[in-house]
Scaffold this motif. Structure first.
Motif, PDB file in Angstrom:
ATOM      1  N   ALA B  23      46.795 -62.410   1.168  1.00 56.03           N
ATOM      2  CA  ALA B  23      45.371 -62.704   1.172  1.00 56.03           C
ATOM      3  C   ALA B  23      45.006 -63.446  -0.102  1.00 56.03           C
ATOM      4  CB  ALA B  23      44.567 -61.408   1.286  1.00 56.03           C
ATOM      5  N   GLU B  24      43.702 -63.833  -0.189  1.00 52.02           N
ATOM      6  CA  GLU B  24      43.263 -64.603  -1.349  1.00 52.02           C
ATOM      7  C   GLU B  24      41.994 -64.005  -1.931  1.00 52.02           C
ATOM      8  OE1 GLU B  24      42.910 -68.700  -0.360  1.00 52.02           O
ATOM      9  OE2 GLU B  24      45.037 -68.879   0.164  1.00 52.02           O
ATOM     10  N   GLY B  25      41.733 -64.338  -3.192  1.00 50.25           N
ATOM     11  CA  GLY B  25      40.502 -63.882  -3.837  1.00 50.25           C
ATOM     12  C   GLY B  25      40.656 -63.919  -5.338  1.00 50.25           C
ATOM     13  N   ALA B  26      39.561 -64.252  -6.032  1.00 51.98           N
ATOM     14  CA  ALA B  26      39.605 -64.296  -7.504  1.00 51.98           C
ATOM     15  C   ALA B  26      39.395 -62.910  -8.090  1.00 51.98           C
ATOM     16  CB  ALA B  26      38.541 -65.258  -8.025  1.00 51.98           C
ATOM     17  N   THR B  27      38.849 -62.000  -7.278  1.00 51.58           N
ATOM     18  CA  THR B  27      38.683 -60.611  -7.719  1.00 51.58           C
ATOM     19  C   THR B  27      39.142 -59.702  -6.577  1.00 51.58           C
ATOM     20  OG1 THR B  27      36.477 -60.381  -6.787  1.00 51.58           O
ATOM     21  CG2 THR B  27      36.613 -61.170  -9.073  1.00 51.58           C
ATOM     22  N   LEU B  28      39.282 -58.421  -6.907  1.00 51.04           N
ATOM     23  CA  LEU B  28      39.687 -57.462  -5.874  1.00 51.04           C
ATOM     24  C   LEU B  28      38.635 -57.410  -4.757  1.00 51.04           C
ATOM     25  CD1 LEU B  28      41.733 -55.329  -4.998  1.00 51.04           C
ATOM     26  CD2 LEU B  28      40.455 -53.655  -6.351  1.00 51.04           C
ATOM     27  N   ARG B  29      37.358 -57.531  -5.114  1.00 50.29           N
ATOM     28  CA  ARG B  29      36.298 -57.506  -4.098  1.00 50.29           C
ATOM     29  C   ARG B  29      36.474 -58.659  -3.111  1.00 50.29           C
ATOM     30  NH1 ARG B  29      32.423 -56.929  -7.201  1.00 50.29           N
ATOM     31  NH2 ARG B  29      31.831 -54.791  -6.778  1.00 50.29           N
ATOM     32  N   GLU B  30      36.716 -59.863  -3.645  1.00 53.09           N
ATOM     33  CA  GLU B  30      36.924 -61.031  -2.779  1.00 53.09           C
ATOM     34  C   GLU B  30      38.172 -60.857  -1.921  1.00 53.09           C
ATOM     35  OE1 GLU B  30      35.074 -64.237  -5.988  1.00 53.09           O
ATOM     36  OE2 GLU B  30      36.886 -64.780  -4.878  1.00 53.09           O
ATOM     37  N   ARG B  54      37.229 -42.079  -3.042  1.00 52.76           N
ATOM     38  CA  ARG B  54      37.766 -41.118  -4.011  1.00 52.76           C
ATOM     39  C   ARG B  54      39.271 -40.889  -3.888  1.00 52.76           C
ATOM     40  NH1 ARG B  54      37.174 -37.082  -7.452  1.00 52.76           N
ATOM     41  NH2 ARG B  54      38.055 -35.024  -7.051  1.00 52.76           N
ATOM     42  N   PHE B  55      39.788 -40.839  -2.666  1.00 55.61           N
ATOM     43  CA  PHE B  55      41.196 -40.475  -2.493  1.00 55.61           C
ATOM     44  C   PHE B  55      42.109 -41.677  -2.262  1.00 55.61           C
ATOM     45  CE2 PHE B  55      39.021 -36.441  -1.221  1.00 55.61           C
ATOM     46  CZ  PHE B  55      39.451 -35.719  -2.322  1.00 55.61           C
ATOM     47  N   VAL B  56      41.604 -42.870  -2.616  1.00 50.14           N
ATOM     48  CA  VAL B  56      42.418 -44.072  -2.488  1.00 50.14           C
ATOM     49  C   VAL B  56      42.644 -44.638  -3.883  1.00 50.14           C
ATOM     50  CG1 VAL B  56      42.540 -46.401  -1.540  1.00 50.14           C
ATOM     51  CG2 VAL B  56      41.384 -44.600  -0.255  1.00 50.14           C
ATOM     52  N   ASN B  57      43.904 -44.975  -4.177  1.00 50.40           N
ATOM     53  CA  ASN B  57      44.215 -45.645  -5.436  1.00 50.40           C
ATOM     54  C   ASN B  57      44.674 -47.064  -5.139  1.00 50.40           C
ATOM     55  OD1 ASN B  57      43.649 -43.354  -7.012  1.00 50.40           O
ATOM     56  ND2 ASN B  57      45.739 -42.593  -6.791  1.00 50.40           N
ATOM     57  N   VAL B  58      44.182 -48.020  -5.929  1.00 52.62           N
ATOM     58  CA  VAL B  58      44.582 -49.415  -5.785  1.00 52.62           C
ATOM     59  C   VAL B  58      45.146 -49.880  -7.123  1.00 52.62           C
ATOM     60  CG1 VAL B  58      43.834 -51.763  -5.247  1.00 52.62           C
ATOM     61  CG2 VAL B  58      42.780 -49.808  -4.054  1.00 52.62           C
ATOM     62  N   TYR B  59      46.314 -50.509  -7.050  1.00 54.46           N
ATOM     63  CA  TYR B  59      46.991 -50.970  -8.266  1.00 54.46           C
ATOM     64  C   TYR B  59      47.212 -52.479  -8.181  1.00 54.46           C
ATOM     65  CZ  TYR B  59      48.145 -46.001  -8.230  1.00 54.46           C
ATOM     66  OH  TYR B  59      48.069 -44.641  -8.174  1.00 54.46           O
ATOM     67  N   VAL B  60      46.931 -53.189  -9.275  1.00 54.22           N
ATOM     68  CA  VAL B  60      47.281 -54.606  -9.379  1.00 54.22           C
ATOM     69  C   VAL B  60      48.426 -54.686 -10.382  1.00 54.22           C
ATOM     70  CG1 VAL B  60      46.534 -56.896 -10.082  1.00 54.22           C
ATOM     71  CG2 VAL B  60      44.961 -55.406  -8.810  1.00 54.22           C
ATOM     72  N   ASN B  61      49.555 -55.191  -9.930  1.00 59.07           N
ATOM     73  CA  ASN B  61      50.771 -55.235 -10.764  1.00 59.07           C
ATOM     74  C   ASN B  61      51.023 -53.880 -11.417  1.00 59.07           C
ATOM     75  OD1 ASN B  61      50.848 -57.933 -10.034  1.00 59.07           O
ATOM     76  ND2 ASN B  61      49.773 -58.581 -11.877  1.00 59.07           N
ATOM     77  N   ASP B  62      50.917 -52.827 -10.613  1.00 51.90           N
ATOM     78  CA  ASP B  62      51.209 -51.441 -11.010  1.00 51.90           C
ATOM     79  C   ASP B  62      50.134 -50.779 -11.883  1.00 51.90           C
ATOM     80  OD1 ASP B  62      53.547 -51.548  -9.587  1.00 51.90           O
ATOM     81  OD2 ASP B  62      54.842 -51.847 -11.319  1.00 51.90           O
ATOM     82  N   PRO B  74      40.053 -58.983 -12.011  1.00 49.40           N
ATOM     83  CA  PRO B  74      40.447 -60.352 -11.683  1.00 49.40           C
ATOM     84  C   PRO B  74      41.867 -60.425 -11.128  1.00 49.40           C
ATOM     85  CG  PRO B  74      40.462 -60.015 -14.071  1.00 49.40           C
ATOM     86  CD  PRO B  74      39.953 -58.747 -13.462  1.00 49.40           C
ATOM     87  N   LEU B  75      42.081 -61.378 -10.224  1.00 52.65           N
ATOM     88  CA  LEU B  75      43.400 -61.546  -9.618  1.00 52.65           C
ATOM     89  C   LEU B  75      43.905 -62.965  -9.859  1.00 52.65           C
ATOM     90  CD1 LEU B  75      42.693 -59.817  -6.170  1.00 52.65           C
ATOM     91  CD2 LEU B  75      43.910 -58.851  -8.133  1.00 52.65           C
ATOM     92  N   SER B  76      45.227 -63.089  -9.916  1.00 49.78           N
ATOM     93  CA  SER B  76      45.840 -64.408 -10.078  1.00 49.78           C
ATOM     94  C   SER B  76      46.926 -64.584  -9.023  1.00 49.78           C
ATOM     95  CB  SER B  76      46.503 -64.545 -11.450  1.00 49.78           C
ATOM     96  OG  SER B  76      45.664 -64.099 -12.469  1.00 49.78           O
ATOM     97  N   ASP B  77      47.269 -65.819  -8.804  1.00 48.41           N
ATOM     98  CA  ASP B  77      48.313 -66.164  -7.848  1.00 48.41           C
ATOM     99  C   ASP B  77      49.585 -65.366  -8.182  1.00 48.41           C
ATOM    100  OD1 ASP B  77      49.401 -67.527  -5.731  1.00 48.41           O
ATOM    101  OD2 ASP B  77      50.079 -69.213  -6.958  1.00 48.41           O
ATOM    102  N   GLY B  78      50.185 -64.760  -7.165  1.00 52.69           N
ATOM    103  CA  GLY B  78      51.425 -64.022  -7.379  1.00 52.69           C
ATOM    104  C   GLY B  78      51.235 -62.561  -7.713  1.00 52.69           C
TER     105      GLY B  78
END
Lengths: 315, 90
Positions: B23-30, B54-62, B74-78
């Motif tokens: 998927a794509e987006g400049a932020t986790l919300r997008e 509350r019971f969901v965890n989301v990790y960006v690059n761990d 914020p998110l980046s390509d890759g």
């Protein structure tokens, strides 16, 4: 060092430098060797504190039955304390834990009620709560919500680290019950608020996360996110790689969760080097590797180890 | 810009069984909005209004996004985004 009894020897563990793994002269790593506790893990502190507080509160009578959901270390520590203090212990433990843990529990006289592998420790908590309902006379100390579990780290682990390393900049520990980080975190927020508190949690295989609804997840009642500055999820490959690195470079034979913690600690060290900032990073060695020899983490290639750990509760 | 999203077993009913979606987006919300466009129903299982459930965890690059800006992370390509139910230890 002389103590009146084994229980008196809990805590006051060594903090040892890692001269080879530390990336720079002024960015250093320090290992808090919690495997030097009587049953070989950091959980001796919590087990002794929870039992002692329950005794003080008048909740325990000789011969009383204790009940606890555990993936291993807390149960083993409680089994030792229960044996010495004259209580019976029933542990609810997930099936996908190493046989060494079951053997040690049995040796110290605990009874084990297995809980289903799928769902991991969440299932153990659920089964224990059911058992507690069926046996109102049993006492569940409940490490996930027992304030004594965090308080003992506020009273002992935190002050020990500060006394040994007054210039500490980061503390990295594992996140299971959250007891270590909540206690140490609160201590440093009060005494050295600039110290960065970093959590490392194990990321298991899919089986452990189960198939139940997301609303049935579990966050320990003790957990207060404001006491933590960063939280990392570490998979088995990185955890095993770091566990082996710790042994090969510094001679420390640690359990797999310590590898996960070291991985997060090294990431903090790398950031400090890049920023050109000095850092003294203390991290917790939760236990030694002995209880995990049968998991396959210590032999063969990283691919082999990763495959062996799939589906196991390795931390 | 492509970001890899690892979906837990319990949410794969929304992704046709796929473990990983792109998927794509400049932020986790997008990113969540982009995932929702192709896999309807996923977002509401993860996000409740303006916050993560509350019971969901989301990790960006761990790294847990609750400490990096939450849905504004914020998110980046890759980048690799991992979604997991909260579990106990100890």
């Amino acid at each position: 060092m002389r103590f009146d009894s084994l229980l008196d020897s809990v805590g006051r563990t060594p903090l040892v430098g890692l001269p080879t793994l530390s990336p720079a002269r002024d960015v250093r790593l320090w290992a808090k060797l919690e495997d030097r506790n009587p049953t070989g893990s950091v959980k001796d502190r919590a087990a002794l504190a929870m039992v002692s507080r329950a005794e003080t509160a008048g909740l325990l009578r000789p011969g009383c039955t204790l009940l606890e959901p555990t993936s291993g270390n807390t149960g083993i520590a409680l089994a030792m304390v229960a044996r010495l203090r004259g209580y019976r212990l029933v542990c609810v433990m997930p099936e996908n834990t190493s046989p060494e843990r079951r053997q040690l529990l049995a040796m110290w006289g605990a009874e084990i009620v297995p809980s289903p592998a799928a769902g991991g420790s969440n299932e153990a908590v659920r089964v224990a709560k059911e058992l507690a309902g069926d046996h109102p006379d049993w006492v569940m100390l409940y490490q996930y919500g027992n304030a004594a579990n965090a308080d003992v780290h506020y009273e002992t682990t935190g002050p020990e680290i500060l006394a040994d390393l007054p210039d500490v900049t980061h503390i990295v520990a594992g996140l299971g019950t959250t007891g270590t980080l909540m206690g140490v975190g609160r201590y440093f927020r009060e005494h050295r608020p600039q110290v960065r508190i970093v959590a490392a949690e194990p990321r298991y295989g899919e089986l452990v996360y189960g198939l139940r609804n997301l609303d049935e997840g579990f966050v320990p009642e003790l957990y207060d996110a404001s006491l933590v500055d960063a939280r990392f999820s570490v998979g088995p490959r990185d955890a095993v790689r770091r566990t082996r690195e710790l042994l090969e470079t510094e001679g420390i034979f640690a359990g797999i969760s310590t590898g996960a913690i070291l991985h997060a600690a090294l990431a903090q060290a790398t950031r400090a080097v890049r920023a050109g900032e000095p850092a003294d990073i203390a991290f917790v060695v939760c236990d030694g590797g002995w209880k995990y020899l049968s998991t396959g983490a210590y032999e063969g290639t990283l691919d082999d180890a990763e495959a062996s750990l799939e589906g196991q509760l390795w931390a | 810009m492509a970001i890899e999203v690892r979906v837990p077993t319990i949410l794969r009913t929304h992704t046709g069984g796929a473990k990983v979606v792109s998927a794509e987006g400049a932020t986790l919300r997008e990113l969540m909005e982009d995932v929702e466009d192709t896999h309807a129903g996923v977002r509401d299982r993860i996000v409740d209004g303006a916050a993560l459930r509350r019971f969901v965890n989301v990790y960006v690059n761990d790294e847990d996004v609750r400490f990096t800006g939450g849905l504004d992370t914020p998110l980046s390509d890759g980048d690799v985004v991992v979604i997991l139910p909260a579990v106990a230890g100890g």
